[in-house]
Structures are given as C-alpha cells and as structure tokens.
Design a protein around this motif. Sequence first.
Motif, mmCIF file in Angstrom:
data_model
loop_
_atom_site.group_PDB
_atom_site.id
_atom_site.type_symbol
_atom_site.label_atom_id
_atom_site.label_comp_id
_atom_site.label_asym_id
_atom_site.label_seq_id
_atom_site.Cartn_x
_atom_site.Cartn_y
_atom_site.Cartn_z
ATOM 1 N N ALA A 203 6.693 -11.130 -10.359
ATOM 2 C CA ALA A 203 5.810 -10.009 -10.010
ATOM 3 C C ALA A 203 6.177 -9.434 -8.643
ATOM 4 N N VAL A 204 6.409 -10.304 -7.673
ATOM 5 C CA VAL A 204 6.790 -9.850 -6.328
ATOM 6 C C VAL A 204 8.134 -9.136 -6.380
ATOM 7 N N ALA A 205 9.109 -9.711 -7.076
ATOM 8 C CA ALA A 205 10.443 -9.115 -7.166
ATOM 9 C C ALA A 205 10.398 -7.734 -7.825
ATOM 10 N N ILE A 206 9.597 -7.584 -8.862
ATOM 11 C CA ILE A 206 9.489 -6.286 -9.548
ATOM 12 C C ILE A 206 8.964 -5.218 -8.590
ATOM 13 N N ILE A 207 7.909 -5.527 -7.851
ATOM 14 C CA ILE A 207 7.338 -4.553 -6.916
ATOM 15 C C ILE A 207 8.309 -4.246 -5.778
ATOM 16 N N LEU A 208 8.961 -5.266 -5.250
ATOM 17 C CA LEU A 208 9.940 -5.030 -4.180
ATOM 18 C C LEU A 208 11.121 -4.201 -4.690
ATOM 19 N N ASN A 209 11.555 -4.439 -5.914
ATOM 20 C CA ASN A 209 12.631 -3.640 -6.494
ATOM 21 C C ASN A 209 12.221 -2.177 -6.643
ATOM 22 N N GLU A 210 10.980 -1.940 -7.049
ATOM 23 C CA GLU A 210 10.480 -0.561 -7.152
ATOM 24 C C GLU A 210 10.446 0.094 -5.775
ATOM 25 N N THR A 211 10.052 -0.667 -4.765
ATOM 26 C CA THR A 211 9.992 -0.144 -3.404
ATOM 27 C C THR A 211 11.386 0.204 -2.893
ATOM 28 N N ILE A 212 12.325 -0.685 -3.110
ATOM 29 C CA ILE A 212 13.709 -0.437 -2.692
ATOM 30 C C ILE A 212 14.262 0.797 -3.403
ATOM 31 N N ALA A 213 13.992 0.920 -4.680
ATOM 32 C CA ALA A 213 14.453 2.090 -5.447
ATOM 33 C C ALA A 213 13.836 3.369 -4.888
ATOM 34 N N GLY A 214 12.564 3.311 -4.508
ATOM 35 C CA GLY A 214 11.905 4.482 -3.922
ATOM 36 C C GLY A 214 12.523 4.890 -2.595
ATOM 37 N N VAL A 215 12.806 3.924 -1.755
ATOM 38 C CA VAL A 215 13.439 4.207 -0.459
ATOM 39 C C VAL A 215 14.829 4.789 -0.684
ATOM 40 N N ARG A 216 15.566 4.216 -1.603
ATOM 41 C CA ARG A 216 16.908 4.721 -1.902
ATOM 42 C C ARG A 216 16.834 6.167 -2.432
ATOM 43 N N GLY A 217 15.793 6.463 -3.200
ATOM 44 C CA GLY A 217 15.605 7.828 -3.691
ATOM 45 C C GLY A 217 15.390 8.820 -2.562
ATOM 46 N N VAL A 218 14.562 8.449 -1.600
ATOM 47 C CA VAL A 218 14.319 9.313 -0.435
ATOM 48 C C VAL A 218 15.605 9.489 0.362
ATOM 49 N N LEU A 219 16.331 8.392 0.588
ATOM 50 C CA LEU A 219 17.577 8.464 1.349
ATOM 51 C C LEU A 219 18.626 9.333 0.649
ATOM 52 N N SER A 220 18.599 9.372 -0.668
ATOM 53 C CA SER A 220 19.571 10.189 -1.398
ATOM 54 C C SER A 220 19.249 11.682 -1.280
ATOM 55 N N GLU A 221 17.986 12.006 -1.001
ATOM 56 C CA GLU A 221 17.572 13.410 -0.876
ATOM 57 C C GLU A 221 17.778 13.958 0.535
ATOM 58 N N LYS A 222 17.815 13.095 1.527
ATOM 59 C CA LYS A 222 17.982 13.518 2.923
ATOM 60 C C LYS A 222 19.462 13.487 3.293
ATOM 61 N N THR A 223 19.852 14.417 4.168
ATOM 62 C CA THR A 223 21.251 14.510 4.573
ATOM 63 C C THR A 223 21.374 14.533 6.101
ATOM 64 N N ILE A 224 22.599 14.479 6.556
ATOM 65 C CA ILE A 224 22.870 14.612 7.987
ATOM 66 C C ILE A 224 22.376 15.973 8.471
ATOM 67 N N TYR A 225 22.431 16.968 7.622
ATOM 68 C CA TYR A 225 21.914 18.295 7.983
ATOM 69 C C TYR A 225 20.426 18.239 8.322
ATOM 70 N N ASP A 226 19.655 17.443 7.591
ATOM 71 C CA ASP A 226 18.226 17.302 7.868
ATOM 72 C C ASP A 226 18.006 16.723 9.264
ATOM 73 N N ILE A 227 18.821 15.748 9.636
ATOM 74 C CA ILE A 227 18.719 15.183 10.983
ATOM 75 C C ILE A 227 19.145 16.224 12.014
ATOM 76 N N GLN A 228 20.198 16.959 11.709
ATOM 77 C CA GLN A 228 20.692 18.012 12.601
ATOM 78 C C GLN A 228 19.617 19.075 12.827
ATOM 79 N N LYS A 229 18.947 19.460 11.766
ATOM 80 C CA LYS A 229 17.873 20.462 11.885
ATOM 81 C C LYS A 229 16.728 19.919 12.731
ATOM 82 N N GLN A 230 16.347 18.681 12.495
ATOM 83 C CA GLN A 230 15.283 18.053 13.290
ATOM 84 C C GLN A 230 15.667 18.009 14.771
#
Length: 142
Positions: free
Chosen positions: A103-130
């Motif tokens: 149960a813990v591993a499943i939730i942590l895997n979902e969390t990791i997948a969510g973080v990876r999803g956000v990281l895939s949408e953000k780029t160096i350009y987003d940091i540059q703009k900020q």
Amino acid sequence: MKFSKKTEYGLRFLLALAELSEGRFMGIYQISLRHSIPMKFLEAIAVALKKAGLLEVKKGAGGGYRLKYKPDEISLLMVFDCLEDSYKKELDITGDISSNQKAVAIILNETIAGVRGVLSEKTIYDIQKQYKDLNESLMYYI
C-alpha cells in the motif's frame, strides 16, 4: 520531496548558459564565480549533462559550454534524470511483501509519477522567465 544540490546547481548552470547570446560559449570558471557554485561540483555536473546530450563543448580560446537545445526544449525531467539518483525507479510491489508495504509503495509510486509529470512539463525556459520576472521586479526607477 527534496532535490539534491547537484540538481539545483545543474539547473542554475543551465540557466546561466540559457542567458548567453546565440552561439556563445562560457567556461566553468566564469559560471562558478558568477553564480557561487563550487567549481569541482560544477565540473562533474557539466560532464554528466554533456554525456546526457544537453551541452555542447568547445575547447581552447573562446571555448566552454553552451546549451545544445533551446531552453524551451530542455525539460526539467531531462535534467532530473541526468543528475538525480533518487526517484528514478518505482518501488517494487512484486514478490513476497506485506499488504502494508505494498500500500505504501503504490502511493509513493503514484507520487513519484506525479512529480515526474510536472518536471516533464516545465523547461529551462520556465526558469529563465521566472528569473527575468524576478529581476524586473527588483528594478526601481527614479
């Protein structure tokens, strides 16, 4: 979730390179001094980013590093996967493990997948703009 200094410094390094004018290279020493990143650490980061295909290197006078791609083509996930050792793999939920562990591993895997999803949408350009937005907000006029 905590990112390593290696990833933080790597993103700051890429931001510095993103700020260069088209076709220019910048040396490690200059970036280290300007952005307060330890030189030895930066050298290792540069090697890893070059190996991952994110940087171009030019040796000799006028040489150094530059981005191989435009800032909006380099996702934070690309950098993360290159520099971060943790969170790359999902936790194993097979084999003889308890339902508690599973149960813990499943939730942590979902969390990791969510973080990876956000990281895939953000780029160096987003940091540059900020970065540019922050600098503009610090300017004042007389």
